[in-house]
Write a protein that holds these residues in place. Structure first.
Motif, PDB file in Angstrom:
ATOM      1  N   LYS A  94       0.844  -1.192   0.000  1.00 13.50           N
ATOM      2  CA  LYS A  94       0.000   0.000   0.000  1.00 13.50           C
ATOM      3  C   LYS A  94       0.882   1.247   0.000  1.00 13.50           C
ATOM      4  N   ALA A  95       0.244   2.374  -0.306  1.00 11.51           N
ATOM      5  CA  ALA A  95       0.976   3.639  -0.351  1.00 11.51           C
ATOM      6  C   ALA A  95       0.035   4.765   0.050  1.00 11.51           C
ATOM      7  N   LYS A  96       0.607   5.748   0.726  1.00 10.71           N
ATOM      8  CA  LYS A  96      -0.197   6.903   1.127  1.00 10.71           C
ATOM      9  C   LYS A  96       0.707   8.108   1.296  1.00 10.71           C
ATOM     10  N   GLY A  97       0.283   9.234   0.738  1.00 10.85           N
ATOM     11  CA  GLY A  97       1.090  10.443   0.849  1.00 10.85           C
ATOM     12  C   GLY A  97       2.436  10.254   0.183  1.00 10.85           C
ATOM     13  N   LYS A 134       8.754   0.949   5.540  1.00 15.06           N
ATOM     14  CA  LYS A 134       8.273   2.171   4.902  1.00 15.06           C
ATOM     15  C   LYS A 134       9.403   2.824   4.104  1.00 15.06           C
ATOM     16  N   ASN A 187       4.041  11.138  -9.584  1.00 14.64           N
ATOM     17  CA  ASN A 187       3.087  11.362  -8.505  1.00 14.64           C
ATOM     18  C   ASN A 187       3.187  12.798  -8.004  1.00 14.64           C
ATOM     19  N   GLY A 238       0.775  13.088  -3.828  1.00 14.37           N
ATOM     20  CA  GLY A 238       0.827  12.021  -2.838  1.00 14.37           C
ATOM     21  C   GLY A 238       0.087  10.784  -3.308  1.00 14.37           C
ATOM     22  N   HIS A 239       0.573   9.642  -2.872  1.00 10.47           N
ATOM     23  CA  HIS A 239      -0.051   8.376  -3.234  1.00 10.47           C
ATOM     24  C   HIS A 239      -1.452   8.274  -2.619  1.00 10.47           C
ATOM     25  N   ASN A 240      -2.339   7.632  -3.366  1.00 14.64           N
ATOM     26  CA  ASN A 240      -3.700   7.374  -2.900  1.00 14.64           C
ATOM     27  C   ASN A 240      -4.471   8.676  -2.671  1.00 14.64           C
ATOM     28  N   ASN A 241      -4.223   9.662  -3.515  1.00 16.88           N
ATOM     29  CA  ASN A 241      -4.885  10.960  -3.358  1.00 16.88           C
ATOM     30  C   ASN A 241      -6.402  10.794  -3.388  1.00 16.88           C
ATOM     31  N   PRO A 242      -7.111  11.275  -2.372  1.00 20.44           N
ATOM     32  CA  PRO A 242      -8.547  11.003  -2.267  1.00 20.44           C
ATOM     33  C   PRO A 242      -9.395  11.675  -3.345  1.00 20.44           C
ATOM     34  N   LYS A 271      -8.925   9.763  -6.665  1.00 20.67           N
ATOM     35  CA  LYS A 271      -9.530   8.427  -6.510  1.00 20.67           C
ATOM     36  C   LYS A 271     -11.061   8.507  -6.575  1.00 20.67           C
TER      37      LYS A 271
END
Length: 429
Positions: free
Chosen positions: A26-29, A39, A50, A53-57, A60
């Motif tokens: 997984k990735a976030k930010g 990490k 990117n 940030g990863h998984n930008n809400p 998405k």
């Protein structure tokens, strides 16, 4: 899980047998997290794509909304709102005069499209002798055969020389070792004389000059003076040569401006864009040209002047949705201001640590591209630095002797501190 079937890009596979790859779950930010819960701070935006940030809400959410409508349709003789809305918003922020948008799937394809577009444009306005392209030393424009013909980095081109069309390569800016004894910050681009002489001599056969505005990224983040770009624009105007700006790596805010051409206040005839275009979510690229070029293709069907270049996933609606949301984030969250604030902070932190870095050759930066160049002759230097950093939780991927940082624009100050601390610690050793 052990795998034996993937051949990874730009990778010596024997090294993977010796050093197993982190398997990301997984990735976030700014962070990647592997299956062992290690990490890694992504200081290179996962190959410069990117932005937020990863998984930008926001992106998405926009993608999920489009997924509930339809996934893809043929883009020849059909259209859809995500492509229409995205191109409308893109043209609003592009350098003046760039109006007509062609879709493809990756940077190399966008460059191929730009070269073919320029060539066919001249052919259709009866400049059939214009069939050569000028690029400069240390340039990189992709890895397909046409793109390699305007590239000048041996590790990418040398093997394939027998396959590559011969174009014209001119000595470009060498600001770190300037033979004119000038500084890139205040020179008058004296090195432009090399390209000027070539154009004056052979302009009748030159279709376009292609250049990476402000920064030659794959060559080691080589930054040059904006005057060089201005002079190229002027000489292209003078001799009816197309200027192709390859902003695949430097577009969408990376240099502190929305597009790097803005540093020189110029507009190219053709621009290629990819990488950050969807915020790092999906493959997409565009080639955008002026109406003047477009008009050379606009005619009756029977005249056979159409531009016959297509991709099965051209104008993919999900990718267009991500790209549209990316533009909305730039507009609504004042991203350019944040980029320049983060850049100043990173500059301050790096400069405080420069005395601790042995064999330092140069520190240079523009926007959120920061580069530390080291005097080192070890051919494994970049790979060893990458491995050592990874063990300490930092993802960097040096180019030659250049350790560069191109983090997501949402990076926090404490994360910048982490990048600089780990990097200087490794370099001291």
């Amino acid at each position: 899980m052990k795998e034996n079937h993937i051949w990874y890009p730009c990778t010596q596979m024997k090294e993977i047998d010796l050093n197993p790859l982190p398997n990301i779950k997984k990735a976030k930010g700014s962070w990647l997290i592997d299956k062992n819960n290690n990490k890694y701070l992504d200081a290179i935006s996962s190959w410069w794509v990117n932005l937020f940030g990863h998984n930008n809400p926001e992106i998405k959410k926009a993608i999920n909304k489009q997924l509930n409508k339809f996934e893809h349709i043929i883009f020849s003789n059909f259209t859809h709102d995500p492509a229409i809305k995205f191109t409308d918003e893109l043209v609003k922020v592009l350098p003046k005069g760039l109006e007509k948008v062609l879709f493809s799937s990756d940077g190399s394809s966008a460059v191929e499209m730009a070269l073919k577009l320029s060539f066919q444009y001249h052919k259709q306005i009866n400049n059939k002798q214009k069939n050569k392209f000028i690029s400069i030393t240390n340039s990189y424009h992709g890895e397909t055969i046409g793109a390699l013909s305007v590239g000048n980095i041996d590790i990418f081109t040398k093997t394939y020389k027998p396959l590559i069309k011969q174009n014209i390569t001119i000595q470009g800016p060498e600001c770190t070792n300037c033979i004119y004894k000038k500084n890139r910050l205040n020179c008058n681009a004296e090195c432009f004389e090399n390209i000027e002489k070539e154009v004056q001599k052979n302009h009748k056969k030159i279709s376009a000059i292609i250049i990476e505005p402000m920064v030659q990224c794959a060559a080691g983040m080589k930054i040059y003076n904006k005057t060089y770009l201005k002079k190229i624009r002027d000489i292209c105007n003078q001799y009816n040569i197309n200027l192709i700006a390859d902003e695949i790596a430097v577009g969408f805010g990376r240099t502190g401006k929305m597009f790097a051409c803005e540093h020189a206040n110029i507009s190219p005839d053709i621009i290629t864009l990819s990488k950050g275009i969807t915020g790092g979510f999906l493959p997409l690229s565009v080639t955008v040209c002026t109406k003047k070029i477009y008009d050379a293709f606009y005619d009756d069907y029977e005249k056979n002047k159409s531009f016959l270049h297509s991709h099965s996933y051209s104008g993919n609606p999900i990718a267009c949705t991500a790209a549209l949301e990316t533009l909305k984030i730039f507009k609504n969250q004042q991203i350019l201001n944040k980029i320049n604030q983060k850049s100043l902070y990173m500059q301050k932190q790096i400069e405080q640590n420069l005395n601790n870095i042995p064999k330092l050759k140069e520190y240079r930066h523009i926007g959120l591209i920061h580069v530390i160049e080291i005097n080192n002759k070890n051919p494994r230097f970049n790979y060893e630095i990458h491995k050592k950093a990874l063990k300490k939780g930092l993802l960097i991927r040096p180019i030659g002797n250049n350790i560069y940082f191109m983090p997501p624009y949402t990076i926090k100050n404490e994360e910048i501190d982490f990048i600089i601390h780990i990097s200087s610690e490794i370099l001291k050793k």
